[in-house]
Design a protein around this motif. Sequence first.
Motif: not given
Lengths: 550, 363
Positions: A354, A377, A380, A384-386, A463
């Motif tokens: 993250s 960020g 992201a 990569i979505g979390v 996400e």
Amino acid sequence: MTDATTEMTGSGGPDPSEPAVELAGITKRFGGILACDQVDLALRRGRVHGILGENGAGKSTLMKVLIGLVLPDAGSIRIDGQLRAIHDPLAAAALGIAMVHQHFSLVDQLTVWENVALGEEGRLRSTGVRDRVAAISEQYGLEIDPDARVGELTAGLRQRVEIIKCLRRDPHILVFDEPTSVLTPEESEQLFSTLREVVAAEGRAVVLVSHKLDEVLHATDEITIMRQGRVVDRRPTGEADARSLARAMVGREVSLRSERAAFGIADIEEAADSGTAAEIEEAERESDTGAEHRQSAETTPSNEPVLRIEGVSVRGRGGARLLDDISLDLRAGEIVGVAGVEGNGQRTLGDLLSSLIPVDAGRVVVNDSAVRTSAPGAMAKAGIGVIPEDRHDSGVVLDMTVAENLLMVDPHRVARHGVMDKGQVTETAQRMIEEFDIGCSGPDAPLWSLSGGNQQRVVLARELAAEPDVLVAAQPTRGLDVGAIEYMTDRLRQTAADGVAVLLISSELEEILELSDRIVVMSRGRIVGELSQADANLETLGLLMGGSTE
Amino acid sequence: MTRGARVAEWVVLYALSIVVALAISSVIVEATGGDWWPVLEALIDGSIKAPGRWGETLGIAAPLLLVALGTVISAKAGLINIGQEGQLLMGAAFAVFFSFRIGGPGPLNVLLLLLFGALGGAVWASAAGLLRYWRGVPEVLSTLLLVFVAVQAVGYGLKWQWLLLADEASRGNRNLVSEQLAKNNRIPRPDIFGNEFPITVYVALALALAVAYGLARTVWGFRLRMLGHNPRAAQRSGVSSTVYGATALAIGGAFAGLAGAAMFAGGGFSFGNYRLVPGFSDNIGWTGLLVALMARERALPAVVAAFVFAMLRTGAGFVNSTGVESRITDVVQGLLVLALLAPPAVVFLRDRHRARAAATERV
């Protein structure tokens, strides 16, 4: 007030066939949401009454009304047939109503007997309190050392302290709010036998609030099922079974497979009396999502890893190794489960992905390019979505609106020249709310007004909307109810089927086993083993989690 | 609650607390041998009723509003900047230095003077920003302590002719005083219905609108608010706390500095009459902080709040002339300030209580 006290101390009390508590037409509204809608409830002496419902069904609100934490908008409360107004917890205590809360209110630095004595008036006599603690713990089989420091006790023992605290006031009516959420299966068993004891031997009325079907079936005499603030069904426990309860609670059919995680404790009775049901489930599962998923995973083989974690080490304060030389590859379309006892580096792994912490060694590579760790960020942006373990920590902003939370990561998509287009914001948010079926009063509702499950959906929606290459889901179903777990599980499968690499970090082994193609086990910040789905079972995982490396 | 009901609630709360403050004040005035009615009249006369007074009030409201707007911006980023008094003084000093040491005559120089003022405030606030993001010093401490450094620094500047001090011819027998700003370098003060005020009032109003819009509608404002509410979620979403936080502090300082420059070039006897003198800032920075507090850190309500606080100031001047002891006037003014701050505090506590109740409800 005076007759309330006499009633409380009077051992005989009024006619035992009368309900000890009668709630009638209880209604409570929070803003636009009806938390309780004309709820009636009768509790009898000598019985355990289960209140079953999903998160946000209104069961907690109802109990808070009973113990004076929430004032109802309408409705009446009768205790032993007498109309009472319960304005605060003190009034409830005077009427003999006590509650064991889900979250403990103990002072860690004090000993057990000191905690029990807290809130007492008059002179403090340690021997008196100690003796009383000893007497209660013997009477109910709640073994505990009165001189132990509470901070050093396990969750199960702390709960015992809470229960002893309650019992010491000799309540007529005892409420347990989700008592097993912090307990191991053995501890839960123990708790339920205590519960029986309290009820049968002494004619107290007990309420067990829960969203776990299994324990309600196991430990209660009668069940009230709530959904969306209303009582949808009530029946004696003898006439109930898991499937019909689940249907009543969720309002539709659910696959019992995904419920297992929600039930928590091992579901013995279910296994014993419904062997055929299990087979049917198995068949159902193969025929729908499971098979689809496996198929698509096979048809889209991909050998290039999307995410490569290469020899990453992270040190905490004081040099503790939070992550110790972790290496892990993730390919498109696969779900990799990270199993492990909590506190073995999973949270750090989530934080790393993250962009919340820097690494001390190693690197993170997404689609063949290294990502700067801890640059705001960056992860992201790299795709990569979390879904974070604790959504209130880094997943949502409680004081902002639903729409704002949905657009947090990429506000530019609804903006022109740095100015956000109000119409587009609302429209985009509305679309996501509908697609993910987020329960809220609209895009402008503050996020804190949503239930936990719906907040989690906001995170999921955001996400996934960013079309990530990798989705990290950390404890994605924790604290969710059956319906929400099923939804989340299906979504994760679907996401993988769509070609996203999914990293599932979970301490629920069932969940890991059910979803993962591959499983790695973490212990003390290291990856101590990797298993294919075929080789993994509770036993092999358990051994690895315990730190035994063959 | 509907919008109408909310507004009505605010009106009632303010009316109630002001009445209570006036009641206590009147008791105090009477008890010390004064008459409370003339005092009240003087308060109204001095702030709006007497000829030329509302212009005077506006002239004070403008810098108050500017300071408050800067405070709002830093507050939205979750930063507690309480050093506006010093940032304002620094802004004034920068404006003075520019006017007498760099710039020449003409309207362009008025504009540049204001920009230099903003720069001064920004530099001073950025010192706190640097300490915060480089060494982790809490900004609430550094901004406050930098006020006292600013006072000393400006005092030092006023001792040296190459810095701020006026040459001997123009300072007469006074020490520690800058030159007086030439007439063609002053901010225009048109006369409207017998009231005179600098046109920076309009600038301040326009900036209030801009800040409100910027915070609510721009991506920058959105991310700034995100940072203020949940720094970790912001970090994850690509908001650098260093960049956004330091910028917010600098902008906050710039607003205070602009207020200082506007005071210097905008006239008014209480503001040194186009000269920089010791004590020039005259608590405008501190009061501006209160304005932001009363407006609950929102830009548009700050417009009203600034005017109300300015009224207190101009009105108090007239109260002094009623013969009431000046210490009593101070007490009255203090009570009124408390009355203005009480309703936001009451509502804040209540809302927080409700939010918590609701939050625990939904866990």
